[in-house]
Design a protein around this motif. Structure first.
Motif, mmCIF file in Angstrom:
data_model
loop_
_atom_site.group_PDB
_atom_site.id
_atom_site.type_symbol
_atom_site.label_atom_id
_atom_site.label_comp_id
_atom_site.label_asym_id
_atom_site.label_seq_id
_atom_site.Cartn_x
_atom_site.Cartn_y
_atom_site.Cartn_z
ATOM 1 N N GLN A 46 0.828 -1.200 0.000
ATOM 2 C CA GLN A 46 0.000 0.000 0.000
ATOM 3 C C GLN A 46 0.864 1.252 0.000
ATOM 4 N N THR A 47 1.898 1.266 0.798
ATOM 5 C CA THR A 47 2.792 2.416 0.857
ATOM 6 C C THR A 47 3.514 2.600 -0.473
ATOM 7 N N GLY A 48 3.927 1.513 -1.077
ATOM 8 C CA GLY A 48 4.591 1.584 -2.384
ATOM 9 C C GLY A 48 3.668 2.125 -3.455
ATOM 10 N N CYS A 49 2.402 1.754 -3.420
ATOM 11 C CA CYS A 49 1.437 2.239 -4.400
ATOM 12 C C CYS A 49 1.201 3.744 -4.220
ATOM 13 N N LYS A 50 1.116 4.197 -2.975
ATOM 14 C CA LYS A 50 0.947 5.636 -2.723
ATOM 15 C C LYS A 50 2.142 6.415 -3.266
ATOM 16 N N ALA A 51 3.335 5.885 -3.074
ATOM 17 C CA ALA A 51 4.540 6.546 -3.576
ATOM 18 C C ALA A 51 4.539 6.583 -5.105
ATOM 19 N N GLN A 52 4.085 5.519 -5.712
ATOM 20 C CA GLN A 52 4.035 5.462 -7.171
ATOM 21 C C GLN A 52 3.003 6.458 -7.714
ATOM 22 N N ILE A 53 1.887 6.621 -7.014
ATOM 23 C CA ILE A 53 0.877 7.605 -7.417
ATOM 24 C C ILE A 53 1.465 9.013 -7.333
ATOM 25 N N ARG A 54 2.226 9.285 -6.288
ATOM 26 C CA ARG A 54 2.872 10.603 -6.167
ATOM 27 C C ARG A 54 3.859 10.839 -7.306
ATOM 28 N N LEU A 55 4.575 9.784 -7.705
ATOM 29 C CA LEU A 55 5.496 9.886 -8.825
ATOM 30 C C LEU A 55 4.741 10.238 -10.104
ATOM 31 N N VAL A 56 3.642 9.553 -10.356
ATOM 32 C CA VAL A 56 2.849 9.825 -11.564
ATOM 33 C C VAL A 56 2.275 11.237 -11.501
ATOM 34 N N ASP A 57 1.830 11.667 -10.320
ATOM 35 C CA ASP A 57 1.322 13.038 -10.168
ATOM 36 C C ASP A 57 2.401 14.063 -10.536
ATOM 37 N N ASN A 89 1.052 0.240 -13.254
ATOM 38 C CA ASN A 89 0.408 -0.662 -12.297
ATOM 39 C C ASN A 89 1.207 -0.697 -10.999
ATOM 40 N N CYS A 90 0.492 -0.769 -9.884
ATOM 41 C CA CYS A 90 1.141 -0.944 -8.583
ATOM 42 C C CYS A 90 1.508 -2.413 -8.406
ATOM 43 N N LYS A 91 2.418 -2.682 -7.495
ATOM 44 C CA LYS A 91 2.806 -4.070 -7.192
ATOM 45 C C LYS A 91 1.640 -4.858 -6.596
ATOM 46 N N SER A 92 0.688 -4.148 -6.000
ATOM 47 C CA SER A 92 -0.471 -4.817 -5.408
ATOM 48 C C SER A 92 -1.488 -5.225 -6.470
ATOM 49 N N GLY A 93 -1.267 -4.822 -7.717
ATOM 50 C CA GLY A 93 -2.172 -5.195 -8.799
ATOM 51 C C GLY A 93 -3.105 -4.085 -9.228
ATOM 52 N N GLU A 94 -3.138 -2.988 -8.490
ATOM 53 C CA GLU A 94 -4.007 -1.875 -8.853
ATOM 54 C C GLU A 94 -3.447 -1.146 -10.077
ATOM 55 N N THR A 95 -4.362 -0.654 -10.918
ATOM 56 C CA THR A 95 -3.974 0.080 -12.110
ATOM 57 C C THR A 95 -4.075 1.575 -11.832
ATOM 58 N N ILE A 96 -3.063 2.309 -12.242
ATOM 59 C CA ILE A 96 -3.067 3.758 -12.051
ATOM 60 C C ILE A 96 -3.666 4.398 -13.300
ATOM 61 N N THR A 97 -4.662 5.238 -13.097
ATOM 62 C CA THR A 97 -5.294 5.978 -14.185
ATOM 63 C C THR A 97 -5.286 7.466 -13.837
ATOM 64 N N ILE A 98 -5.651 8.270 -14.827
ATOM 65 C CA ILE A 98 -5.719 9.719 -14.610
ATOM 66 C C ILE A 98 -7.180 10.137 -14.647
ATOM 67 N N ARG A 99 -7.624 10.746 -13.539
ATOM 68 C CA ARG A 99 -8.975 11.286 -13.449
ATOM 69 C C ARG A 99 -8.890 12.741 -13.011
#
Length: 106
Positions: A46-57, A89-99
């Motif tokens: 979960q923490t890794g996915c949040k960090a990846q979202i910040r990177l994409v932002d 995609n996050c390591k947890s399997g969630e897909t990152i999209t732009i909304r």
């Protein structure tokens, strides 16, 4: 007989019972540690996915500065070289999209 006792005392090795006790202690420690490691795995993902979202932002902001508009999809960021394909995609399997111009995991 004395020579045999002297030889036995000179032989400095572990007995079978000592080895079994060491293995028992190691086994108990492993049994206690492994469940805690499994619990931490979800938190780490979960923490890794949040960090990846910040990177994409941050890459969305860089794209916006260059092109004066926000990207329509995450594929725009990939095609322009702002992120790599595997960062969608996050390591947890969630897909990152732009909304609405922001990265969101779903």
């Amino acid at each position: 007989m004395k020579q045999l006792l002297v030889k036995l005392r000179q032989n400095k090795a572990f007995t079978l019972i000592e080895m079994l006790l060491v293995l028992l202690i190691i086994s108990v420690l492993l049994i206690l540690i492994i469940p805690n490691i499994a619990k931490q795995s979800d938190y780490i993902q979960q923490t890794g996915c949040k960090a990846q979202i910040r990177l994409v932002d941050s890459q969305i902001e860089a794209y916006t500065l260059k092109f004066n508009h926000k990207p329509d999809s995450i594929d725009n960021l990939v095609s322009e070289g702002y992120i790599k394909e595997n960062q969608k995609n996050c390591k947890s399997g969630e897909t990152i999209t732009i909304r609405n111009g922001e990265a969101v995991a779903s």
